[in-house]
Design a protein around this motif. Sequence first.
Motif, PDB file in Angstrom:
ATOM      1  N   PRO B  57       1.651  -2.569   3.485  1.00  0.00           N
ATOM      2  CA  PRO B  57       1.171  -1.180   3.519  1.00  0.00           C
ATOM      3  C   PRO B  57      -0.270  -1.067   3.035  1.00  0.00           C
ATOM      4  N   MET B  58      -1.215  -1.244   3.934  1.00  0.00           N
ATOM      5  CA  MET B  58      -2.601  -1.455   3.507  1.00  0.00           C
ATOM      6  C   MET B  58      -3.294  -0.221   2.936  1.00  0.00           C
ATOM      7  N   ALA B  59      -2.746   0.969   3.150  1.00  0.00           N
ATOM      8  CA  ALA B  59      -3.406   2.148   2.578  1.00  0.00           C
ATOM      9  C   ALA B  59      -2.760   2.579   1.264  1.00  0.00           C
ATOM     10  N   ASP B  60      -1.738   1.825   0.847  1.00  0.00           N
ATOM     11  CA  ASP B  60      -1.052   2.195  -0.380  1.00  0.00           C
ATOM     12  C   ASP B  60      -1.433   1.293  -1.532  1.00  0.00           C
ATOM     13  N   GLN B  65       3.486  -0.373  -2.706  1.00  0.00           N
ATOM     14  CA  GLN B  65       3.761  -1.650  -2.033  1.00  0.00           C
ATOM     15  C   GLN B  65       4.926  -2.368  -2.718  1.00  0.00           C
ATOM     16  N   VAL B 129       0.810   5.952   9.094  1.00  0.00           N
ATOM     17  CA  VAL B 129      -0.475   5.848   8.406  1.00  0.00           C
ATOM     18  C   VAL B 129      -1.546   5.176   9.260  1.00  0.00           C
ATOM     19  N   ALA B 155      -9.080  12.986   5.193  1.00  0.00           N
ATOM     20  CA  ALA B 155      -9.595  12.430   3.943  1.00  0.00           C
ATOM     21  C   ALA B 155     -10.927  13.075   3.606  1.00  0.00           C
ATOM     22  N   VAL B 177      -5.589  13.754   2.087  1.00  0.00           N
ATOM     23  CA  VAL B 177      -5.657  12.680   1.091  1.00  0.00           C
ATOM     24  C   VAL B 177      -6.847  13.001   0.196  1.00  0.00           C
ATOM     25  N   ILE B 179      -8.442  11.775  -2.335  1.00  0.00           N
ATOM     26  CA  ILE B 179      -9.445  10.851  -2.876  1.00  0.00           C
ATOM     27  C   ILE B 179      -9.816   9.828  -1.808  1.00  0.00           C
ATOM     28  N   THR B 180     -10.989   9.216  -1.962  1.00  0.00           N
ATOM     29  CA  THR B 180     -11.300   8.075  -1.117  1.00  0.00           C
ATOM     30  C   THR B 180     -10.758   6.865  -1.849  1.00  0.00           C
ATOM     31  N   GLY B 181      -9.585   6.451  -1.455  1.00  0.00           N
ATOM     32  CA  GLY B 181      -8.957   5.331  -2.140  1.00  0.00           C
ATOM     33  C   GLY B 181      -7.516   5.236  -1.729  1.00  0.00           C
ATOM     34  N   ILE B 182      -6.773   4.429  -2.461  1.00  0.00           N
ATOM     35  CA  ILE B 182      -5.382   4.199  -2.117  1.00  0.00           C
ATOM     36  C   ILE B 182      -4.478   5.062  -2.979  1.00  0.00           C
ATOM     37  N   ARG B 186      -6.661   7.273  -8.488  1.00  0.00           N
ATOM     38  CA  ARG B 186      -7.409   8.291  -9.228  1.00  0.00           C
ATOM     39  C   ARG B 186      -6.912   9.684  -8.847  1.00  0.00           C
TER      40      ARG B 186
END
Lengths: 407, 277
Positions: B57-60, B65, B129, B155, B177, B179-182, B186
Amino acid sequence: MTKLNTYRAGPDEAGHFGIYGGRFVAETLMPLILEVEKAWNRARDDTAFWDEFHHLMKHYVGRPSPLYFAKRLTEHYGGGKLYFKRDELNHTGAHKINNTIGQILLARRMGKTRVIAETGAGQHGVAAATVCALFGLPCVVYMGETDIERQAPNVFRMKLLGAEVRTVTSGTGTLKDAMNEALRDWVANVDDTFYIIGTVAGPHPYPAMVRDFQAVIGNEVREQIQDAEGKGRTPDSLIACIGGGSNAMGLFHPFLDDEDVRIIGVEAAGHGIETGEHCASLTGGRPGVLHGNRTYLLQTEDGQILDGHSISAGLDYPGIGPEHSWLFDNGRVEYVSVTDNEALEAFQLCTKMEGIIPALEPSHALAHVGKILGDLPSDHVMVMNMCGRGDKDVFAVAKMLGVEVSE
Amino acid sequence: MSRIADRFEALKAEGRGGLVTFVTAGDPDLDTSREILFGLAAAGADLIELGMPFSDPMADGPAIQAGSLRALKGGMTLKKTLALVAEFRKRDNETPVVLMGYYNPIYIYGTDAFTADAKAAGVDGLIIVDLPPEEVHEIEGPARAAGIDIIYLTAPTSDDARLPVVVARASGFVYYVSITGITGTRSAAIGDIQSAVERIRRHTDLPIGVGFGIKTPEQAAEIASVANAAVVGSALVDIIAANLDAKGKPKTGLAGKLLGLVADLAAGVRGTGKEVA
């Protein structure tokens, strides 16, 4: 085999090679991918960009790499003539640097000030760390903890080059997880970071962009074979090993429309396809979606990604570049596989007979050469990509041969 | 009207934002996961997001994960996830269920077979996703035909050129989403979220759910006051991770603890929590 007018027109505007490729990424990444694509389209059409690329290829990497007639191996196999394209003589010891030079130039054009990369065996990590040292950019390399253990010298090399090596423990701690982690870093650092992907995979435009940088290999072969074999002569066959497939694509792509040129890609069969412990995505996998593209993948019946196995860490990736998947389906390129043991034998043979210690990756290609060259006529000209040197592998090989060598 | 549209209508009538909870199907094992799923609505979840486990799950973030891998280790499959939803549906025909995950398991299942089986199980929406609007065509038709909403992520990086491309294909609601991140890293400032939600509203009339980084009832309350719903995931998955024994088996009371946090979060979005007096 479905015959096409051209095999070199792909990808389409959305990055598809037939049903393969594309941009399967989270929306959080999409704007970044589109930004890279825009910048790449501009750079690709700019002669100044290529002038800088070729200047560095010549003076920093040491290109063109020689095209060498492997006389003793040719005699040994007793059939067609074997040439090595010697990309193992490049600075940093493999073809990987062709791509990292190209991408760092693009990163600079985009005003990016930080670089990230993933690595399996460490060769791409070293090549990325090298170009970051060259241009004074901070570099973070993601590497699975399993690979960090088995590739200690490359980890130290990257650190010497000033890169930060981050251990990836998530998932199974291998190359695929390193790539997941790099993508996560990228999503979190959208403004300043450029992601240098190491092979012809990932979301569009990476597969096409990396191919275009690596095509320097095939383009040189087209010139060099004429010096060796006479004006107008093209090779009769090309052969290269495939993990993600960037060295192979670099050699193959310029020749895809030369219909008389037979082209062969060699995957890693590990302990044997039938054992399930291999990295042969085409021979032993099926199409799926991972890391931004649709391509052949090693996976379960439920679509969960499997870890590959190979003696060669550089081939140890559960996927393959999408353009290879397309060339497999349409039959333009033959794909075969070679086991760990066959590669290990070829490694030793090449070292003894040519005085060239090949990396374990191209040893796979050589093992297949050994299976077919003897049956080809003496005027057959075969070019194999010697895409990396084997210094990095000597300890691993010693261990496999049961020899004690202290590092 | 779909269950999702009905639920957002009802929330509007109540004059409050909703609570969307995320847990992964089969995490930490099928029985515990069932106990959690069956308790969510009573604890106050307005909409249930159920993760379809995936190996990569690359965006998590690491928490989600790890949850996916626990579920897979326990033998969870996409088929079993659908069966779990079907069981849930027999008991609750109102709470919307949205499946969230990655495209590969669906692609391998077959998009037509999957949408048909998902519909039969009582699934209301899909968040895939890694399937942006550019690649959605192969499942969009079957999903529409089955009456399943496709919910898209937006995002902070989705600018005014990108937003219309995304929301044009969206149905059900739009997931912002924050934040810019997983996931699970944050938290964004409420002011930034509010202006982002307003920006998205200029492009769509669909409800907007906000997620990533929401961990406490206070944060959920704040989000629910500026968006149509607050999505909480990693904070719940963290409770699972913290209540496993050395062998990875769930400790007694795990589901109760998780549902306790859901109740607190629900009180938050309803403005009845003691912290939000």
